[in-house]
Scaffold this motif. Structure first.
Motif, mmCIF file in Angstrom:
data_model
loop_
_atom_site.group_PDB
_atom_site.id
_atom_site.type_symbol
_atom_site.label_atom_id
_atom_site.label_comp_id
_atom_site.label_asym_id
_atom_site.label_seq_id
_atom_site.Cartn_x
_atom_site.Cartn_y
_atom_site.Cartn_z
ATOM 1 N N MET A 19 0.756 -1.247 0.057
ATOM 2 C CA MET A 19 0.039 0.027 0.025
ATOM 3 C C MET A 19 0.760 1.280 -0.080
ATOM 4 S SD MET A 19 -2.760 1.392 0.098
ATOM 5 C CE MET A 19 -3.840 0.005 -0.123
ATOM 6 N N LEU A 20 0.600 2.217 -0.886
ATOM 7 C CA LEU A 20 1.537 3.385 -1.118
ATOM 8 C C LEU A 20 0.762 4.564 -0.539
ATOM 9 C CD1 LEU A 20 4.248 4.029 -2.582
ATOM 10 C CD2 LEU A 20 2.872 4.844 -4.587
ATOM 11 N N HIS A 21 1.452 5.285 0.443
ATOM 12 C CA HIS A 21 0.921 6.451 1.111
ATOM 13 C C HIS A 21 1.607 7.638 0.501
ATOM 14 C CE1 HIS A 21 -1.254 4.025 3.957
ATOM 15 N NE2 HIS A 21 -0.139 3.177 3.970
ATOM 16 N N ALA A 22 0.916 8.859 0.563
ATOM 17 C CA ALA A 22 1.544 9.920 0.120
ATOM 18 C C ALA A 22 1.456 10.910 1.291
ATOM 19 C CB ALA A 22 0.716 10.851 -0.960
ATOM 20 N N ILE A 23 2.583 11.517 1.528
ATOM 21 C CA ILE A 23 2.713 12.211 2.835
ATOM 22 C C ILE A 23 3.223 13.446 2.825
ATOM 23 C CG2 ILE A 23 2.540 10.379 4.582
ATOM 24 C CD1 ILE A 23 5.494 10.685 5.054
ATOM 25 N N TRP A 24 3.214 14.543 3.685
ATOM 26 C CA TRP A 24 3.959 15.968 3.398
ATOM 27 C C TRP A 24 5.121 15.701 4.409
ATOM 28 C CZ3 TRP A 24 4.543 19.197 -0.214
ATOM 29 C CH2 TRP A 24 5.041 20.537 0.204
#
Length: 981
Positions: free
Chosen positions: A1-6
């Motif tokens: 599962m790929l997550h995008a964060i800042w």
């Protein structure tokens, strides 16, 4: 599962992997995330080019970017972080808390990526759409950071409101980096980064042409070049020059943002008076109360405006800033006290079409005449049936005519030609102003010319309706009579005379089901397919069986092929045996299914052939060769993805008509409706690309009401949707519907079942008295546990997914119940099984799943009941039968599911009455799960035979079975072949 964060002021990726082991960690302040991919594997997730959400793209700056690490704040237990629900990892987290976890991250710049996105990646994809829209509309300004030339968004008016909505909707993982701020701050940083990347790609040429400043050139020149350069960084920045440039840019930015204050400059379009001139009148309007307005004349006369201490300065500044959006304002600002701008009809049209939307989006107040944007302009189709008996077929010829419609008025060809000659975009048609540009006029003339034919076949008329006119000029009205009018009205089911219940149906159809049968027969007679999209529990199965029986009067009719999920095969088999025993049925599934000539002969001798989606895919060549009257897809959301192999397979099976059964024709996107309609009526909605352009994008992205109306008109004739909330349907239903849900065992369950029978029958036969009774009851308990789930019997903490037919059916029902916005009670007699189900279902459904059992305190029980009754969110309430079978008022639920049976009708009814009691305002649907071919089915048959004596015969739960003989027990426990699918 790929997550995008800042993270670190930039978008970054990190990934979870369900195959990594979950290990116990010490309670150190910062720990390595056990599910995170190792640093060496993270860059492999991001190829140089990948596709983002809805076309938004991101590009990895360098494929060999060194992986960094970030500390995330994530929900956790004592053992480790809670894995994302999408991973399907069966890990129970009790009393979750936030803890710090270190993960490898890969920063990336706007571009394209090809990995499967998680919710946070999809979220930033939507933010990317927003960034692209801001750049397209020019809602950006340049900026100078410490040493970089950047673009930044200008958020006012509707854009500011959109920003606030996105901030509220941000998935928590996006802002999980502990050093970062709140969602608004994180969103602003991400949006600025995306805007900068999109803006750089939007400028094909440099802002400075032949002259290319060097390192010693003025900072302003180098900054201007860097705004479109791939490298935004500036070397040797002189702080004095930088401060001067930032001051000018800040003033520019603040002036643009000033529109977001408590006062708006207001523009009002006024229709022409005696002089024939249109006017745009200026004024000031309160941002808090749109009715509080002061005209520009009053501002210049010195009137006070409480919303601003300097109304003249506010008006002057706002009008001057608006010139870049509405250049014609320059004429009005040549006088000392501008109050209005006069113009001709073309100028008014330009204001309506171009300036007004830009001004409103930028935060200005805009008021238009009541007719603006509301007058429906398009084509009107009129058809009339030829004299003779009412016999509708696709090849029947009807009289046909196409006209231009303005509101409720029809413009004839002569009037249309005169409008085209005048070439005036705003015209007064029979007392009403209408926007009519040259492009629409040409489209109207072309449409009327091309459709000057006076007759068409019914099939051609239907295609005209579905195509919906032209892009410039949609079809807004259809006037048809007779049976064609019934079809095109979308109200066919209401207009058709109900078809009586077929004599061969063992049961009676309710009035709305008879109307549904008439609708199905009507479409079938035309050779058209349809979608029966009734709410769950309204009887799609019995209506379909009645249709098949009604057709059996014609002995030459070919058989019907029904394709369904494997978990529903036995349900169809049982319902057919109950309601339509005269139908010749063949189940085409399993390793022993027939093939080649034997299959063809069997199908020819059958009325109804039932198979699964998986089998239909594997046996496609054999099934496609057969001649079918109809192909039916049950739970047709299984073919919602048009590119999926099973969807492509069922579309290739030819039949005279096709029927889709589903309670949820659209679950996520309108493309799903296209896929199901493409199965029912191939080509009717046009290619997927055209459907996306004409309907999907305008509706999903812009909520275009015209597109919504056009889609309803195009699909209405072929979709029958009835809701339980419809009073005309509710009045036809009983107060309580009880039904049996037939489930099958997985091969693993079947092996365990047989092993338990072999082991326990030996013990039963070698024991007597109390010991024998105990062994019998223990055997039944173990077999019921096997029917629930192998993990329930083995108690080994193993995964739940994919190992139980009963659990698979429970998931399907729960998802449908949640989708409908309802609540459900799910009863089990085993507390340990409920403990397994609660975290699993909660992760799968992404909705609360409450769990009430005997180990809870009274205070905790009361809290759960209060939450279930008072919270509006759809949810599931798992209950232990012993702990919650009596004494609770749970009328918020209108569904009751008995996962495993107590085999005491009185006890089950008491549990059902938690929902079906005084205070319940909706009909209650009760479902009792039974594994076919097992002791559950045989005990149910015994109870049904003795139902009149149920209280005395089975009043003690299952104890009454303990006195059966060994032969009777063997028959009771026997596993039938149909138990496994």
């Amino acid at each position: 599962m790929l997550h995008a964060i800042w993270a670190e002021g930039r978008l970054a990726l990190w990934a979870e992997d369900s195959t990594l082991p979950l290990t116990t960690h010490s309670r150190a302040e910062v720990r390595d995330h056990p599910f995170a991919l190792p640093a060496s594997a993270v860059p492999k997730l991001v190829p140089p080019k990948v596709t983002g959400y809805r076309g938004t793209s991101y590009k990895v700056a360098e494929p060999a970017i060194p992986v960094r690490s970030a500390v995330l704040l994530l929900p956790s237990s004592g053992r480790g972080p809670a894995p994302s629900p999408e991973l399907g990892v069966d890990v129970t987290v009790r009393n979750p808390r936030v803890a710090r976890w270190r993960v490898p991250i890969l920063p990336y710049a706007p571009g394209e990526f090809d990995a499967i996105p998680g919710p946070s990646v999809r979220y930033f994809g939507i933010v990317g759409d927003f960034a692209r829209d801001l750049v397209r509309r020019g809602r950006i300004l340049p900026w100078l950071t410490a040493d970089e030339a950047r673009w930044r968004p200008v958020l006012t008016g509707t854009d500011a409101a959109r920003f606030r909505e996105l901030a509220v909707a941000m998935p928590p993982v996006c802002r999980a980096v502990q050093e970062e701020g709140r969602s608004g701050e994180v969103l602003l940083g991400a949006l600025t980064e995306l805007v900068d990347g999109v803006a750089r790609r939007a400028f094909p040429d440099k802002l400075i042409g032949a002259y290319r400043p060097g390192r010693k050139s003025a900072l302003a020149d180098r900054w201007l070049l860097a705004l479109t350069d791939p490298e935004p960084r500036l070397d040797e920045v002189d702080e004095t020059e930088a401060a001067e440039l930032r001051s000018a840019l800040a003033a520019w930015f603040q002036a643009a943002r000033g529109l977001g204050g408590p006062v708006r400059v207001d523009f009002r379009l006024v229709e022409p008076g005696a002089d024939g001139q249109w006017r745009v009148e200026f004024g000031l309007r309160s941002a808090e109360d749109a009715d509080v307005r002061i005209a520009a004349e009053d501002v210049w006369a010195g009137a006070a405006f409480t919303a601003t201490p300097e109304p003249r300065k506010t008006l002057t500044g706002g009008l001057h800033r608006a010139i870049r959006l509405y250049p014609d304002l320059d004429r009005a600002l040549r006088v000392p006290h501008p109050a209005r701008l006069s113009m001709d009809t073309r100028g008014a049209f330009a204001f309506l079409r171009h300036a007004a939307p830009l001004l409103e989006a930028a935060g200005y107040g805009v008021r238009l005449p009541s007719w603006a944007g509301r007058t429906r302009l398009g084509l009107k189709m009129t058809t009339r049936s030829r004299p003779g008996p009412p016999n509708l077929g696709l090849r029947e010829v009807v009289d046909f005519r196409m006209d231009l419609a303005v509101g409720d008025q029809v413009i004839d060809e002569a009037e249309l030609a005169e409008l085209a000659r005048l070439k005036v975009p705003l015209v007064r048609v029979r007392g009403e102003w209408v926007e009519l540009d040259d492009r629409q006029l040409k489209a109207a003339l072309r449409a009327v010319e091309e459709r000057r034919v006076t007759e068409l076949t019914v099939g051609d008329v239907i295609r005209e309706v579905v195509l919906g006119g032209a892009d410039e000029l949609p079809l807004v009205e259809v006037d048809a009579d007779g049976l064609l009018g019934d079809l095109l009205s979308g109200e066919t089911e209401r207009r058709l005379r109900p078809v009586p219940t077929p004599a061969t149906l063992d049961g009676a159809l309710r009035p709305y089901q008879e109307r549904g049968l008439a609708w199905l027969g009507f479409l079938s007679g035309l050779g058209l397919g349809g979608i029966l999209a009734d709410d769950m529990g309204l009887g799609k199965t019995i209506t379909t069986l009645a249709l098949l029986l009604a057709e059996r009067a014609d002995t030459t009719a070919a058989p019907t092929l029904l394709v369904c999920p494997m978990s529903l095969i036995n349900n169809w088999q049982k319902e057919a045996a109950r309601f339509a025993p005269s139908l010749r049925l063949y189940i085409h599934h399993g390793g022993a299914r027939r093939r080649d000539e034997e299959l063809a002969a069997t199908i020819a001798a059958a009325d109804l052939v039932i198979t699964t989606y998986g089998t239909a895919l594997r046996d496609l060549p054999a099934l496609a060769r057969q001649g079918w009257e109809r192909v039916v897809c049950d739970e047709a959301q299984a073919i919602k993805n048009s590119a999926a192999r099973q969807a492509q397979a069922v579309r290739q099976i030819r039949a005279r008509t096709k029927l889709a059964l589903t309670g949820t024709p659209v679950e996520n996107h309108l493309a799903e409706l296209w896929s199901i309609m493409e199965f029912c009526n191939p080509g009717l909605l046009g290619p997927a690309r055209a459907f996306r352009t004409r309907y999907q994008e305008p509706i999903e992205l812009r909520r275009d009401e015209n597109a919504m109306r056009a889609l309803r008109r195009a699909t209405g004739p072929f979709v029958l949707r009835r809701l339980k909330t419809d009073k005309t349907i509710i009045s036809d239903l009983p107060d309580k519907q009880e039904m049996k849900v037939w489930c099958t065992l997985t091969p693993e369950q079947a092996r365990l079942y047989q092993a338990v029978v072999a082991d326990m029958m030996g013990r039963i036969e070698s024991s007597d008295g109390i010991e024998r009774r105990g062994n019998v009851l223990a055997t039944m308990t173990r077999l019921k546990q096997v029917c629930n789930h192998p993990a329930h019997l083995l108690k080994d903490g193993s995964r739940l997914d994919g190992r139980s037919g009963k659990l698979a059916r429970l998931e399907e029902l729960a998802e449908e119940i949640i989708e409908e916005g309802d609540k459900a009670l799910v009863f089990t007699q085993y507390a340990e099984f409920g403990t397994l189900l609660q975290p699993y279902l909660e992760a799968r459904l992404d909705r609360p799943v409450l769990w009430l059992h005997g180990g809870l305190s009274k205070r905790r029980r009361d809290e759960l009941v209060e939450r279930f009754q008072g919270d509006d969110e759809p949810m599931i309430f798992l209950l232990s039968l012993k702990a919650a079978g009596v004494g609770l008022n749970l009328t918020a639920a209108n569904h009751v599911i008995h996962v495993d049976r107590w085999w005491n009708p009185a006890v089950e009814n008491q549990a059902t009455d938690r929902a079906f009691r005084i205070g319940q305002t909706r009909n209650v649907q009760v479902r009792k799960f039974i594994c076919v071919g097992t002791l559950e089915e045989r005990v149910d048959e015994m109870i049904e035979r003795k139902l009149a004596l149920a209280d005395s015969v089975v009043g003690g739960g299952e104890d009454w079975l303990a006195d059966l003989s060994a032969d009777q027990l063997r028959e009771l426990f026997r596993l039938s072949p149909e138990a496994v699918r």
